[in-house]
Design a protein around this motif. Structure first.
Motif, PDB file in Angstrom:
ATOM      1  N   LYS A  21     -66.142  19.917 -35.063  1.00 46.67           N
ATOM      2  CA  LYS A  21     -65.647  21.235 -35.473  1.00 46.67           C
ATOM      3  C   LYS A  21     -66.550  22.373 -34.983  1.00 46.67           C
ATOM      4  N   ARG A  22     -67.847  22.168 -35.078  1.00 45.22           N
ATOM      5  CA  ARG A  22     -68.789  23.234 -34.700  1.00 45.22           C
ATOM      6  C   ARG A  22     -68.742  23.550 -33.211  1.00 45.22           C
ATOM      7  N   TYR A  23     -68.138  22.648 -32.432  1.00 45.39           N
ATOM      8  CA  TYR A  23     -68.009  22.864 -30.991  1.00 45.39           C
ATOM      9  C   TYR A  23     -66.608  23.336 -30.593  1.00 45.39           C
ATOM     10  N   ASN A  24     -65.841  23.782 -31.584  1.00 44.71           N
ATOM     11  CA  ASN A  24     -64.473  24.281 -31.352  1.00 44.71           C
ATOM     12  C   ASN A  24     -63.558  23.202 -30.767  1.00 44.71           C
ATOM     13  N   VAL A  25     -63.826  21.953 -31.152  1.00 48.27           N
ATOM     14  CA  VAL A  25     -63.000  20.827 -30.691  1.00 48.27           C
ATOM     15  C   VAL A  25     -62.125  20.370 -31.850  1.00 48.27           C
ATOM     16  N   ARG A  26     -60.848  20.145 -31.556  1.00 49.19           N
ATOM     17  CA  ARG A  26     -59.878  19.790 -32.588  1.00 49.19           C
ATOM     18  C   ARG A  26     -59.341  18.378 -32.361  1.00 49.19           C
ATOM     19  N   SER A  27     -58.884  17.764 -33.436  1.00 49.33           N
ATOM     20  CA  SER A  27     -58.344  16.405 -33.344  1.00 49.33           C
ATOM     21  C   SER A  27     -57.214  16.244 -34.343  1.00 49.33           C
ATOM     22  N   ASN A  28     -56.042  15.858 -33.857  1.00 46.90           N
ATOM     23  CA  ASN A  28     -54.861  15.692 -34.708  1.00 46.90           C
ATOM     24  C   ASN A  28     -54.082  14.442 -34.315  1.00 46.90           C
ATOM     25  N   CYS A  29     -53.216  14.013 -35.209  1.00 50.46           N
ATOM     26  CA  CYS A  29     -52.379  12.836 -34.965  1.00 50.46           C
ATOM     27  C   CYS A  29     -50.894  13.194 -34.971  1.00 50.46           C
ATOM     28  N   ILE A  30     -50.155  12.498 -34.134  1.00 46.95           N
ATOM     29  CA  ILE A  30     -48.692  12.541 -34.169  1.00 46.95           C
ATOM     30  C   ILE A  30     -48.192  11.144 -34.514  1.00 46.95           C
TER      31      ILE A  30
ATOM     32  N   HIS B  24     -68.331  16.303 -22.659  1.00 49.36           N
ATOM     33  CA  HIS B  24     -67.793  17.426 -21.886  1.00 49.36           C
ATOM     34  C   HIS B  24     -67.216  18.484 -22.826  1.00 49.36           C
ATOM     35  N   PHE B  25     -66.468  18.035 -23.835  1.00 49.00           N
ATOM     36  CA  PHE B  25     -65.925  18.969 -24.836  1.00 49.00           C
ATOM     37  C   PHE B  25     -67.074  19.713 -25.539  1.00 49.00           C
ATOM     38  N   LYS B  26     -68.106  18.960 -25.872  1.00 52.32           N
ATOM     39  CA  LYS B  26     -69.241  19.522 -26.613  1.00 52.32           C
ATOM     40  C   LYS B  26     -69.945  20.588 -25.786  1.00 52.32           C
ATOM     41  N   SER B  27     -70.216  20.286 -24.515  1.00 52.97           N
ATOM     42  CA  SER B  27     -70.969  21.234 -23.692  1.00 52.97           C
ATOM     43  C   SER B  27     -70.158  22.474 -23.345  1.00 52.97           C
ATOM     44  N   GLN B  28     -68.837  22.321 -23.217  1.00 52.66           N
ATOM     45  CA  GLN B  28     -68.020  23.501 -22.893  1.00 52.66           C
ATOM     46  C   GLN B  28     -67.512  24.209 -24.158  1.00 52.66           C
ATOM     47  N   GLN B  29     -67.819  23.639 -25.319  1.00 52.43           N
ATOM     48  CA  GLN B  29     -67.453  24.242 -26.612  1.00 52.43           C
ATOM     49  C   GLN B  29     -65.947  24.412 -26.776  1.00 52.43           C
ATOM     50  N   SER B  30     -65.198  23.444 -26.271  1.00 53.48           N
ATOM     51  CA  SER B  30     -63.744  23.485 -26.453  1.00 53.48           C
ATOM     52  C   SER B  30     -63.169  22.123 -26.106  1.00 53.48           C
ATOM     53  N   GLY B  31     -61.978  21.863 -26.622  1.00 54.87           N
ATOM     54  CA  GLY B  31     -61.288  20.618 -26.312  1.00 54.87           C
ATOM     55  C   GLY B  31     -60.318  20.258 -27.420  1.00 54.87           C
ATOM     56  N   ALA B  32     -59.323  19.444 -27.074  1.00 55.84           N
ATOM     57  CA  ALA B  32     -58.317  19.035 -28.061  1.00 55.84           C
ATOM     58  C   ALA B  32     -57.981  17.560 -27.869  1.00 55.84           C
ATOM     59  N   TYR B  33     -57.981  16.844 -28.977  1.00 57.05           N
ATOM     60  CA  TYR B  33     -57.541  15.451 -28.994  1.00 57.05           C
ATOM     61  C   TYR B  33     -56.191  15.356 -29.691  1.00 57.05           C
ATOM     62  N   VAL B  34     -55.286  14.590 -29.108  1.00 57.68           N
ATOM     63  CA  VAL B  34     -54.009  14.256 -29.756  1.00 57.68           C
ATOM     64  C   VAL B  34     -53.906  12.736 -29.758  1.00 57.68           C
ATOM     65  N   HIS B  35     -53.856  12.154 -30.946  1.00 60.13           N
ATOM     66  CA  HIS B  35     -53.786  10.700 -31.081  1.00 60.13           C
ATOM     67  C   HIS B  35     -52.414  10.305 -31.615  1.00 60.13           C
ATOM     68  N   MET B  36     -51.972   9.111 -31.248  1.00 64.03           N
ATOM     69  CA  MET B  36     -50.707   8.600 -31.760  1.00 64.03           C
ATOM     70  C   MET B  36     -50.952   7.630 -32.909  1.00 64.03           C
ATOM     71  N   THR B  37     -50.442   7.971 -34.069  1.00 63.40           N
ATOM     72  CA  THR B  37     -50.460   7.048 -35.192  1.00 63.40           C
ATOM     73  C   THR B  37     -49.036   6.528 -35.378  1.00 63.40           C
ATOM     74  N   SER B  38     -48.736   5.932 -36.512  1.00 65.08           N
ATOM     75  CA  SER B  38     -47.399   5.379 -36.736  1.00 65.08           C
ATOM     76  C   SER B  38     -47.136   5.237 -38.228  1.00 65.08           C
ATOM     77  N   THR B  39     -45.875   5.391 -38.606  1.00 65.07           N
ATOM     78  CA  THR B  39     -45.515   5.127 -40.000  1.00 65.07           C
ATOM     79  C   THR B  39     -45.703   3.654 -40.346  1.00 65.07           C
ATOM     80  N   SER B  40     -45.828   2.789 -39.348  1.00 65.02           N
ATOM     81  CA  SER B  40     -46.157   1.386 -39.632  1.00 65.02           C
ATOM     82  C   SER B  40     -47.484   1.297 -40.371  1.00 65.02           C
ATOM     83  N   GLY B  41     -48.420   2.168 -40.012  1.00 69.01           N
ATOM     84  CA  GLY B  41     -49.702   2.227 -40.705  1.00 69.01           C
ATOM     85  C   GLY B  41     -49.678   3.164 -41.897  1.00 69.01           C
ATOM     86  N   LEU B  42     -49.060   4.330 -41.730  1.00 68.87           N
ATOM     87  CA  LEU B  42     -49.051   5.340 -42.798  1.00 68.87           C
ATOM     88  C   LEU B  42     -48.231   4.895 -44.002  1.00 68.87           C
ATOM     89  N   ILE B  43     -47.146   4.173 -43.756  1.00 62.57           N
ATOM     90  CA  ILE B  43     -46.231   3.772 -44.827  1.00 62.57           C
ATOM     91  C   ILE B  43     -46.166   2.255 -44.954  1.00 62.57           C
TER      92      ILE B  43
END
Length: 306
Positions: free
Chosen positions: A186-195, A140-159
């Motif tokens: 990226k080419r579909y204007n879709v972003r993905s980040n972690c908190i 759906h993100f791909k066909s509409q050429q937009s979308g945003a993902y927000v994922h939850m990570t943790s310092t348990s993994g990062l540190i």
């Protein structure tokens, strides 16, 4: 509650949003104008049981403040169920713009005593769940050429953290997942980040408090509200974050951190190639000053949150 316009006309799915951080993210996104699918199976911290009432209460709260919301009680840890979560957004609101992968469980155990079942249960919800729900939204993100993902990570993994091999592996895996989604989409204007959130929640409430150090750490976390995570999630989902992708942000009280990602920090080369002996003689002394200490999150974030 304040009414904003950062997410006007957008449709968001927030997994695990019956309580805690997820609930606050769902409420914040609704306050910013999004239509929200509140997804929660109503399980305990360890993943047992299913009670639809927490998610329904959040839906009712959103509607009471004049917003639009729908309830999904499907599990993120099953591919078909995860697809139904995204379908719930399409059925109720006609589109999907935002996916927040927040659902999680804990099965803490020291590594040498952890069972395969405790390992798999946590990987299934956190890592597989983040893939399944993200993947279900991707066409759906791909066909509409937009979308945003927000994922939850943790310092348990990062540190690092004790007694959380399953959780730490899942949470660091999510970072790799997010970075690859960001590249592939990226080419579909879709972003993905972690908190990486610091907050007092039911999940953190299960941290053992057997030692004075653990008690001090928990006391510090108890000061942190889950509501302090929500503004970052809403921002990352909004058009104001159009240039933000493949990043990791830690949110701790009123502090926001951009977290580092692995890059080479020291290199050595030899024309004749290395042997175990020359590595011991030359590489070890040169690189040892740059070794990362074996630390847990509370040692790296040693100061009181502000």
């Amino acid at each position: 509650m304040h009414k904003g316009i950062m997410l006007k006309d957008k449709v968001a799915v927030v997994t695990g949003s019956g309580r805690g951080i997820g609930r606050d993210i769902a409420l914040e996104m609704a306050a910013q104008g999004a239509k929200v699918v509140v997804n929660d199976i109503g399980a305990s911290v360890t993943g047992e049981g299913n009670d639809p009432s927490p998610g329904q209460q959040v839906v009712d709260e959103i509607k009471a403040m004049g917003g639009q919301a729908a309830l999904s009680t499907d599990s993120v840890s099953d591919w078909n169920a995860a697809n139904r979560i995204i379908q719930c957004a399409l059925d109720n609101f006609g589109r999907i713009d935002i996916v927040v992968n927040n659902a999680g469980i804990l099965r803490d155990r020291m590594f040498f005593a952890m069972s395969p079942e405790e390992w798999k249960a946590v990987i299934d919800v956190h890592l597989n769940g983040s893939f399944y729900v993200s993947r279900a939204a991707a066409p759906h993100f791909k066909s509409q050429q937009s979308g945003a993902y927000v994922h939850m990570t943790s310092t348990s993994g990062l540190i690092g953290n004790l007694g959380q091999a399953n959780y730490a592996a899942a949470k660091l895996g999510i970072v790799g997942l997010s970075r690859t989604i960001a590249g592939d989409m990226k080419r579909y204007n879709v972003r993905s980040n972690c908190i990486s959130p610091f907050a007092w929640s039911r999940m953190i409430g299960s941290i053992p408090t057997d030692t004075p150090e653990q008690q001090a750490r928990v006391a510090k976390l108890q000061k942190l509200s889950t509501a302090q995570i929500a503004p970052m999630a809403a921002f990352l989902a909004s058009d104001a974050a159009a240039e933000v992708t493949a990043q990791i942000f830690a949110v701790r009280g009123n502090e926001i951190f951009l977290m580092s990602q692995p890059r080479p920090i020291r290199g050595m080369h030899t024309a004749e190639g290395w042997t175990p002996e020359t590595i011991a003689e030359r590489v070890l002394p040169a690189m040892k000053p740059n070794f990362y200490p074996l630390e847990t999150s509370n040692i790296v974030f040693s100061w009181d949150p502000v």
